[in-house]
Design a protein around this motif. Structure first.
Motif, short mmCIF file in Angstrom:
data_model
loop_
_atom_site.label_atom_id
_atom_site.label_comp_id
_atom_site.label_asym_id
_atom_site.label_seq_id
_atom_site.Cartn_x
_atom_site.Cartn_y
_atom_site.Cartn_z
N ASN A 360 17.93 92.42 97.59
CA ASN A 360 17.33 91.62 96.52
C ASN A 360 18.29 90.68 95.79
N LEU A 361 19.58 90.81 96.08
CA LEU A 361 20.50 89.78 95.59
C LEU A 361 21.21 89.18 96.78
N ILE A 362 20.95 87.91 97.04
CA ILE A 362 21.51 87.27 98.22
C ILE A 362 22.57 86.28 97.77
N ILE A 363 23.78 86.46 98.30
CA ILE A 363 24.89 85.60 97.90
C ILE A 363 25.37 84.84 99.13
N GLY A 364 25.69 83.57 98.95
CA GLY A 364 26.19 82.79 100.09
C GLY A 364 26.44 81.35 99.72
N THR A 365 26.67 80.54 100.75
CA THR A 365 26.87 79.10 100.54
C THR A 365 25.53 78.40 100.78
N HIS A 366 25.60 77.16 101.23
CA HIS A 366 24.38 76.41 101.51
C HIS A 366 23.45 77.14 102.48
N ALA A 367 24.05 78.05 103.24
CA ALA A 367 23.27 78.82 104.21
C ALA A 367 22.04 79.44 103.57
N LEU A 368 22.11 79.67 102.27
CA LEU A 368 21.00 80.30 101.55
C LEU A 368 19.69 79.52 101.64
N ILE A 369 19.81 78.21 101.79
CA ILE A 369 18.56 77.44 101.83
C ILE A 369 18.24 76.97 103.24
N GLN A 370 18.88 77.61 104.22
CA GLN A 370 18.56 77.26 105.61
C GLN A 370 17.13 77.64 105.94
N LYS A 371 16.65 76.97 106.97
CA LYS A 371 15.23 77.13 107.30
C LYS A 371 14.88 78.54 107.75
N ASP A 372 15.81 79.20 108.45
CA ASP A 372 15.44 80.51 109.01
C ASP A 372 15.56 81.64 107.99
N ILE A 373 15.87 81.29 106.74
CA ILE A 373 15.93 82.34 105.72
C ILE A 373 14.64 82.30 104.88
N HIS A 374 13.87 83.37 104.99
CA HIS A 374 12.64 83.46 104.20
C HIS A 374 12.79 84.58 103.19
N TYR A 375 12.36 84.32 102.01
CA TYR A 375 12.52 85.32 100.96
C TYR A 375 11.20 86.05 100.73
N ALA A 376 11.32 87.29 100.34
CA ALA A 376 10.10 88.05 100.04
C ALA A 376 9.49 87.49 98.76
N ASN A 377 10.27 87.37 97.73
CA ASN A 377 9.80 86.79 96.47
C ASN A 377 10.96 86.35 95.61
N LEU A 378 11.48 85.21 95.97
CA LEU A 378 12.65 84.68 95.28
C LEU A 378 12.27 84.22 93.87
N GLY A 379 12.89 84.83 92.87
CA GLY A 379 12.52 84.49 91.49
C GLY A 379 13.54 83.61 90.78
N LEU A 380 14.80 83.72 91.20
CA LEU A 380 15.86 83.00 90.50
C LEU A 380 16.93 82.54 91.49
N VAL A 381 17.31 81.28 91.36
CA VAL A 381 18.44 80.77 92.13
C VAL A 381 19.51 80.32 91.16
N ILE A 382 20.72 80.82 91.39
CA ILE A 382 21.85 80.37 90.57
C ILE A 382 22.79 79.58 91.46
N THR A 383 23.15 78.39 91.04
CA THR A 383 24.14 77.63 91.81
C THR A 383 25.43 77.61 91.02
N ASP A 384 26.51 77.90 91.72
CA ASP A 384 27.83 77.84 91.08
C ASP A 384 28.40 76.51 91.54
N GLU A 385 28.37 75.52 90.65
CA GLU A 385 28.34 74.16 91.13
C GLU A 385 29.62 73.46 91.52
N GLN A 386 30.62 73.56 90.71
CA GLN A 386 31.78 72.75 91.07
C GLN A 386 31.42 71.28 91.22
N HIS A 387 30.43 70.81 90.53
CA HIS A 387 30.05 69.39 90.61
C HIS A 387 29.60 68.97 91.99
#
Ligand code: ADP
Ligand code: MG
Length: 678
Positions: A360-387
């Motif tokens: 229920n907590l998924i950590i990663g890079t851009h890979a998180l929004i890849q097409k083959d990743i489907h979430y059961a019920n994603l409620g919150l996305v936090i981006t650690d930005e670095q601009h």
């Protein structure tokens, strides 16, 4: 019907090849062409004589009102003179000395342009240059465009002229009439004309002001429209249990600062609302953003949703995963780390666990929004930005799945100036306080790159139990060279410090190697960590108290501040040594800034001042788009006004049903849904 959205191949002389060439300047439509504005005007921009001072250099265009007279005097001296009626219907005298041959080029009723000095007493231009061709068709005249090797000035100018002639009647004014009046701006057609073919200085300036305002206004209108759409878009109601969350916060190893408490409240209130959250979390290095993120994650997961944390680099994702796993051990938070180095099988298993909701907590890079990743019920996305994520990328995220709440954390404080452009579509929370008990880091600039001095200091500190980072020189964009440098430095330090353990960390090491280098440093097994700038982001070892940066003048200010922020995280006195021999005044100013303040907001302001917005604001770096005319720093006042005006307009009920606003509505339709802002 003609529209400004017509492709440029509607113009005469524009075939497939030209289309391709113009595309290199991002010119695709007639509108792109007409709003491709000059970067400057040469001397031939016409002077307003009513404003000219005595002896000022002037350029005047007008009609020849008298036959030119040549008068000879003295030895081989002569004076050619004629009367000229200017564009503003003023009659002045023009005198050329010792250029008798010009007589043949000037005829009664000709349109000419002259350059020279204004003699206010005699109302005479003592001229030295003459242009006789139609100025608008003349290559040397007026506007100078930023071009490249594919497109020539003359070509561009001729095309703009053609486009203006053919399309001027369909140029609709976008800025609402009331604002045009309030700020005394030009209508759009006049503005475009005066930008390209200025009648005189005054008009050119007004055109520029109009263009800048229009650009800011439209940009802010897009941002505010996104903000509105997001606000109104149904989101998840994350109904966490207050007591459970309080208990979690109570178990943290420290008490939250006042500022942390305030932003936690802001975030948690958003989570509960049935709308999508769009919030920016700002705070200086070490202000404790991570723990705030952790609280938001805990709330989300305890309400039965998943949370994702997206980091700019894999190393930082690793670090977050490690830290948060520790923090959440024994709770119902199950962490999954999605990274490139997973085997196909591991990746598949993890993807499945994410889809099932087991993780229920998924950590990663851009890979998180890849097409083959489907979430059961994603409620919150936090981006650690670095601009590094732009407006468009964030919007793509928000539109993912069931419209998760979005919290963007920036590692570097952004001056307000920039925040309203880079993050103008978001709500902002600021942690403006460091945890108590911290001693300000002492920063020293070791002039002339004297390594010996740094080593002596390091040895003293190691002797009393300190741990240190040593950041190797940044040589070039080439990672290979940086790695070699780090490796050389590592060998040298090993040799110099036989009584201590020295570790090495750089971007080319594989995941396990990096991990063990970091583990050894955290556990205290190595006392000195030699690294490339991979340590810049997020690495957190409160026992490290010395930061040594080689060739510090090569780094940007915000990067230096980030690097320095790796120390000073515990209650012991920390030090930052900058080895530098700057060759430029800017380099020197950066070092002086670092020595003089620890405040990230001050550093950021100074950075902006030193580099100028043009450089700080590259979209890739900062998420701020390149404006064509306006300067979001220099013209900040105007930007703020435009922002307010855009908000006010959107607040008017049924503003989009008003006929006069139709061009704006169409404009928004065309741009609002673009995820790419450029
Ligand atoms: P940031 O991400 O803003 O740079 P971190 O979240 O990494 O900062 O926090 C920096 C350090 O301060 C961490 O070691 C963290 O555990 C600690 N910390 C965070 N909040 C507090 C607090 N309220 N009191 C004491 N220490 C804190
Ligand atoms: Mg952090």
């Amino acid at each position: 019907m003609k529209t400004l959205q017509d492709s440029i191949d509607h113009l005469k002389g524009v075939g497939p090849k030209r289309v391709e060439q113009l595309a290199t300047l991002k010119i695709k439509t007639i509108e792109d062409l007409l709003t491709y504005f000059p970067s400057r005007y040469d001397d031939f921009a016409v002077t307003d004589l009513t404003q000219a001072k005595d002896r000022q250099k002037v350029t005047v265009r007008g009609t020849v009102m008298s036959d030119p007279m040549l008068a000879r005097f003295g030895y081989r001296r002569n004076r050619l003179s004629f009367r000229l009626m200017t564009g503003q219907n003023q009659v002045v005298m023009v005198a050329f000395f010792n250029q008798p041959y010009l007589k043949k080029q000037v005829h009664l009723n000709d349109e000419v342009t002259v350059l020279g000095k204004w003699d206010a007493g005699r109302r005479e231009i003592v001229a030295n240059k003459l242009r006789t061709k139609d100025p608008s068709k003349q290559a040397e005249f007026g506007a100078i465009y930023p071009v490249n090797k594919h497109v020539r000035q003359d070509t561009l100018r001729a095309l703009i002229r053609q486009a203006f002639d053919q399309y001027q009647d369909v140029i609709a004014t976008l800025i609402p009439q009331s604002l045009i009046q309030r700020y005394r701006l030009m209508d759009r057609k006049t503005m475009i004309k005066e930008m390209h073919f200025p009648t005189n200085d005054t008009q050119a300036k007004l055109a520029r002001r109009t263009a800048a305002y229009e650009e800011f206004f439209l940009f802010q209108l897009r941002l505010q429209a996104i903000r509105r759409a997001n606000r109104q878009r149904a989101g998840n109601q994350i109904l966490y249990h207050n007591d459970e969350l309080k208990a979690f916060i109570k178990k943290l190893p420290f008490e939250l600062t006042k500022a942390q408490k305030r932003v936690v409240n802001e975030i948690c209130r958003d989570l509960r609302l049935p709308y999508q959250m769009n919030r920016l979390l700002q705070g200086d290095v070490g202000s404790g953003k991570t723990v705030v993120a952790a609280i938001a994650i805990y709330a989300t997961i305890s309400a039965g949703f998943q949370a994702a944390l997206m980091a700019p680099t894999e190393i930082l994702a690793d670090q977050h995963a490690e830290k948060l796993s520790k923090l959440f051990s024994g709770t119902h938070v199950h962490v999954g780390l999605l990274k490139g180095s997973l085997t196909a099988k591991q990746h598949h298993q993890l993807a499945k666990a994410i889809q099932d909701g087991q993780v229920n907590l998924i950590i990663g890079t851009h890979a998180l929004i890849q097409k083959d990743i489907h979430y059961a019920n994603l409620g919150l996305v936090i981006t650690d930005e670095q601009h590094r994520f732009g407006v468009g990328q964030r919007q793509a995220l928000r539109e993912k799945g069931n419209h998760p709440d979005v919290l963007a954390m920036t590692a570097t404080p952004i001056p307000r100036t920039l925040a309203i452009t880079a993050y103008g579509e978001m709500d902002v929370s600021v942690i403006d306080q460091l945890p108590g008990g911290r001693k300000p880091i002492q920063t020293k600039w070791i002039k002339g790159n004297r390594e010996g001095a740094a080593l002596r200091f390091l040895k003293q500190q190691l002797a009393v139990g300190a741990q240190a980072y040593v950041v190797s020189p940044l040589v070039s964009e080439s990672e290979a060279l940086d790695v070699k440098n780090a490796t050389d430095l590592y060998e040298r330090f090993k040799h110099e410090l036989p009584d201590y353990h020295v570790g090495l960390l750089h971007g080319r090491m594989d995941g396990d190697e990096k991990q063990s280098a970091m583990d050894d440093f955290h556990s205290g097994k190595t006392q000195v960590l030699v690294a490339t700038t991979v340590v810049e982001v997020g690495i957190d070892n409160p026992n490290a108290t010395v930061m040594i940066i080689y060739n510090a003048d090569r780094f940007g200010l915000s990067q230096l501040h980030q690097l320095r922020g790796r120390v000073g995280r515990g209650d012991r006195q920390s030090y930052c040594l900058l080895l530098a021999d700057p060759k430029t005044p800017e380099g020197k100013a950066r070092l002086e800034t670092m020595v003089s303040t620890n405040d990230g907001f001050k550093v950021a302001e100074k950075d902006l001042e030193l580099r100028g917005s043009g450089n700080v604001l590259g979209e890739q770096q900062s998420g701020v788009p390149d404006f064509k005319v306006g300067d979001p720093v220099g013209d900040l006042k105007m930007l703020q006004i435009a922002r307010q005006d855009a908000t006010d307009l959107l607040n008017q009920p049924h503003w989009d049903q008003v006929d006069a606003n139709l061009p704006l509505v169409l404009y928004l339709k065309r741009h609002q849904l673009e995820t790419h802002f450029d």
